[in-house]
Motif scaffolding. Structure first.
Motif, PDB file in Angstrom:
ATOM      1  N   ALA A   1       0.852  -1.205   0.000  1.00  0.00           N
ATOM      2  CA  ALA A   1       0.000   0.000   0.000  1.00  0.00           C
ATOM      3  C   ALA A   1       0.880   1.245   0.000  1.00  0.00           C
ATOM      4  N   ILE A   2       0.445   2.227  -0.763  1.00  0.00           N
ATOM      5  CA  ILE A   2       1.152   3.509  -0.793  1.00  0.00           C
ATOM      6  C   ILE A   2       0.148   4.587  -0.438  1.00  0.00           C
ATOM      7  N   ILE A   3       0.539   5.454   0.482  1.00  0.00           N
ATOM      8  CA  ILE A   3      -0.374   6.524   0.896  1.00  0.00           C
ATOM      9  C   ILE A   3       0.146   7.829   0.310  1.00  0.00           C
ATOM     10  N   GLY A   4      -0.622   8.408  -0.614  1.00  0.00           N
ATOM     11  CA  GLY A   4      -0.222   9.660  -1.259  1.00  0.00           C
ATOM     12  C   GLY A   4       0.222   9.418  -2.695  1.00  0.00           C
ATOM     13  N   ALA A   5      -0.485  10.045  -3.638  1.00  0.00           N
ATOM     14  CA  ALA A   5      -0.203   9.825  -5.068  1.00  0.00           C
ATOM     15  C   ALA A   5       0.546  11.006  -5.673  1.00  0.00           C
ATOM     16  N   GLY A   6       1.490  11.584  -4.925  1.00  0.00           N
ATOM     17  CA  GLY A   6       2.394  12.581  -5.504  1.00  0.00           C
ATOM     18  C   GLY A   6       3.505  11.841  -6.242  1.00  0.00           C
ATOM     19  N   PRO A   7       4.492  12.584  -6.752  1.00  0.00           N
ATOM     20  CA  PRO A   7       5.552  11.914  -7.512  1.00  0.00           C
ATOM     21  C   PRO A   7       6.314  10.853  -6.728  1.00  0.00           C
ATOM     22  N   ALA A   8       6.496  11.017  -5.411  1.00  0.00           N
ATOM     23  CA  ALA A   8       7.206   9.989  -4.632  1.00  0.00           C
ATOM     24  C   ALA A   8       6.386   8.700  -4.619  1.00  0.00           C
ATOM     25  N   GLY A   9       5.096   8.826  -4.301  1.00  0.00           N
ATOM     26  CA  GLY A   9       4.227   7.649  -4.238  1.00  0.00           C
ATOM     27  C   GLY A   9       4.059   7.009  -5.610  1.00  0.00           C
ATOM     28  N   LEU A  10       3.913   7.841  -6.647  1.00  0.00           N
ATOM     29  CA  LEU A  10       3.720   7.293  -7.991  1.00  0.00           C
ATOM     30  C   LEU A  10       4.970   6.536  -8.448  1.00  0.00           C
ATOM     31  N   MET A  11       6.134   7.126  -8.200  1.00  0.00           N
ATOM     32  CA  MET A  11       7.374   6.457  -8.626  1.00  0.00           C
ATOM     33  C   MET A  11       7.534   5.122  -7.902  1.00  0.00           C
ATOM     34  N   ALA A  12       7.249   5.128  -6.591  1.00  0.00           N
ATOM     35  CA  ALA A  12       7.372   3.879  -5.830  1.00  0.00           C
ATOM     36  C   ALA A  12       6.374   2.855  -6.360  1.00  0.00           C
ATOM     37  N   ALA A  13       5.148   3.302  -6.664  1.00  0.00           N
ATOM     38  CA  ALA A  13       4.122   2.378  -7.167  1.00  0.00           C
ATOM     39  C   ALA A  13       4.571   1.768  -8.493  1.00  0.00           C
TER      40      ALA A  13
END
Ligand SMILES: Cc1cc2nc3c(=O)[nH]c(=O)nc-3n(C[C@H](O)[C@H](O)[C@H](O)COP(=O)(O)OP(=O)(O)OC[C@H]3O[C@@H](n4cnc5c(N)ncnc54)[C@H](O)[C@@H]3O)c2cc1C
Length: 475
Positions: A138-150
């Motif tokens: 699970a990733i919390i937050g869809a900014g560039p950090a979260g999107l890149m990790a996803a």
């Protein structure tokens, strides 16, 4: 062609810039891109790659563009960069700062060549996940950090769910003004993700609807908290709650999402408080609101202390933002609505014990700047309401929470946290968090950690022209 001069990038005139709310940089023509690509010296030690937080092989796409292989350049760009359409217009191009040409002339226009690669090459490629793994993340937050990790974790084969409290994805990318970024650029990037096992759940807030620990209890094996710093830092002066006072992020979001609602008003007098990139973006956007009006940027220090990039400062100057230095805000005046900003003059005092320059108020120097709108842009902090103390986050200087342990793990096992000061820094942080999460899960399940596979499902590196040195530097 003079190798030390950049092929010019055409920009909109001052009048056109402030008349509309749209991109100001023209793309290179195909031929201009080829010429600029050919300027690249193909350094054996590529400082450009080293300077990039996601170690994008910019030297590689420069040579491919110079050889007219735009398809190859697009593929190479997208191989490491799942938000390339966003970055080719917004990146602060740390690669160019480190380009060896900077010492001899003008750095290669690497960011603009990335844009040419995507414009003229086949860029509607689709990413391919590797063999499916069973551990859900699970990733919390869809900014560039979260999107890149996803993206990174999905390429490695993990099923990923991204929880985002706003109704849209992209985090602060949504506040970057339209003169830097087209509104559909992020969607163009995300369209390449359609075969990846990434589920977006929008409109759900950590701390209210769930917590990182409750996600672990639901069966997610790791959680990344990438919530950025989105709560406005307040000035703490009288009048800050008056109608007509905006904080920069909601103002910029409104400009991007519903410009028709606030666009086209004439004759306003707007004051922006702050001197970083966000303050400049607010001031430059405000200029586009004020046909016949005036935008002043008030800063308590001098020009040499402004944190904004040269590109933003110069952009503000060209577009008619008036800089007012050495004024510290004391109160916002008005009864029903903002009518003025009271400021006090400041000047440099004696150095402090560590030799740093201090700032002191000039006695009896208060004055009022008449205005009907004030935009406060003095920074942001993370909003951690509803989060337990046990995660024991540390906070980056620009406000986002991070885990204290290796790989940004927090004090709660399986919960990681990170963020970044620019889109590409946030992506770099997301990439490293993803690698740490993958390594953590590999260890937990008795596997050997592996590098991220080729995101297009291939095993061969892209075909490079003869003379290309290949990577001589390993991150
Ligand atoms: C006006 C402005 C202009 C900028 N311009 C540029 C630029 O031109 N170039 C550049 O490189 N950088 C720019 N930046 C900086 C860049 O946008 C940020 O550094 C980057 O977005 C940070 O990424 P992040 O993922 O760490 O955080 P964010 O982008 O802030 O993303 C965090 C996400 O988490 C969500 N979230 C927060 N709390 C919760 C919660 N409790 N539950 C669920 N979701 C939550 C937020 O809604 C958001 O979507 C700009 C920033 C601003 C504000």
């Amino acid at each position: 062609m003079d190798r030390y001069e950049r092929v010019p990038i055409q920009e909109e005139s001052r009048e056109e810039r402030v008349r509309k709310f749209a991109l100001i940089d023209e793309p290179y023509s195909l031929e201009d891109a080829v010429l600029e690509g050919q300027r690249c010296l193909q350094c054996a030690m590529p400082y450009c790659i080293q300077g990039c937080p996601i170690t994008q092989d910019c030297r590689g796409y420069n040579i491919l563009v110079g050889e007219r292989d735009f398809d190859g350049a697009a593929r190479l760009t997208l191989r490491e960069n799942p938000l390339a359409t966003v970055l080719c217009k917004t990146c602060y191009h740390f690669c160019e700062d480190d380009c060896i040409m900077t010492g001899r002339g003008v750095p290669i226009a690497i960011r603009h060549l990335k844009r040419a690669a995507l414009d003229y090459g086949k860029s509607d490629l689709l990413y391919v996940p590797s063999k499916k793994k069973s551990e859900r993340i699970a990733i919390i937050g869809a900014g560039p950090a979260g999107l890149m990790a996803a993206w990174d974790l999905a390429i490695r084969g993990h099923p990923v769910t991204v929880f985002e409290h706003e109704p849209f994805l992209g985090g602060q990318i949504n506040t970057i003004p339209r003169y830097h970024l087209d509104p559909d650029d992020l969607d163009t990037d995300l369209a390449r993700w359609k075969n990846l096992d990434v589920t977006f759940v929008v409109g759900k807030r950590a701390g209210v609807d769930f917590t990182p620990k409750s996600l672990l209890e639901e069966g997610y094996e790791a959680v990344l908290v990438s919530i950025g710093a989105s709560k406005a830092r307040e000035l703490g002066i009288p009048g800050e709650q008056l109608p007509g006072v905006y904080h920069a992020l909601p103002f910029l979001l409104a400009m991007n999402k519903r410009p028709e609602g606030i666009f086209g008003r004439k004759g306003r007098k707007i004051v922006v408080i702050g001197a970083g990139d966000v303050a400049l973006d607010a001031a430059r956007s405000a200029r586009r609101l004020t046909s016949g009006g005036e935008v002043q940027l008030v800063y308590r220090r001098g020009p040499e202390d402004m944190k904004a990039t040269e590109e933003e400062k110069t952009g503000g100057q060209i577009e008619g933002v008036r800089y007012v230095f050495y004024r510290s805000p004391k109160a916002i005046l008005g009864s029903e609505h903002v009518e003025g900003l009271v400021v006090e003059r400041t000047e440099h005092g004696p150095p402090d014990a560590k030799g740093r320059r201090t700032l002191v108020s000039v006695p009896n120097s208060e004055e009022t700047i008449p205005c009907d709108m004030v935009i406060v842009a003095v920074g942001e902090v993370a909003d951690l309401s509803g989060f337990d103390k046990e995660y024991d986050f540390k906070f980056a200087s620009m406000g986002w929470p991070e885990g204290k342990k290796e790989g940004w793990m927090t004090d709660v096992e399986g919960v990681f946290a990170t963020g970044g000061r620019s889109v590409v820094h946030a992506m770099g942080a997301g990439e490293r968090a993803a690698a740490a999460i993958d390594a953590y899960l590999a260890k937990k399940h008795g596997r050997a950690p592996e590098p991220r596979p080729d995101p297009f499902g291939g095993s061969e590196p892209p075909k490079m022209p003869s003379g290309y040195g290949g990577a001589t530097w390993t991150p």
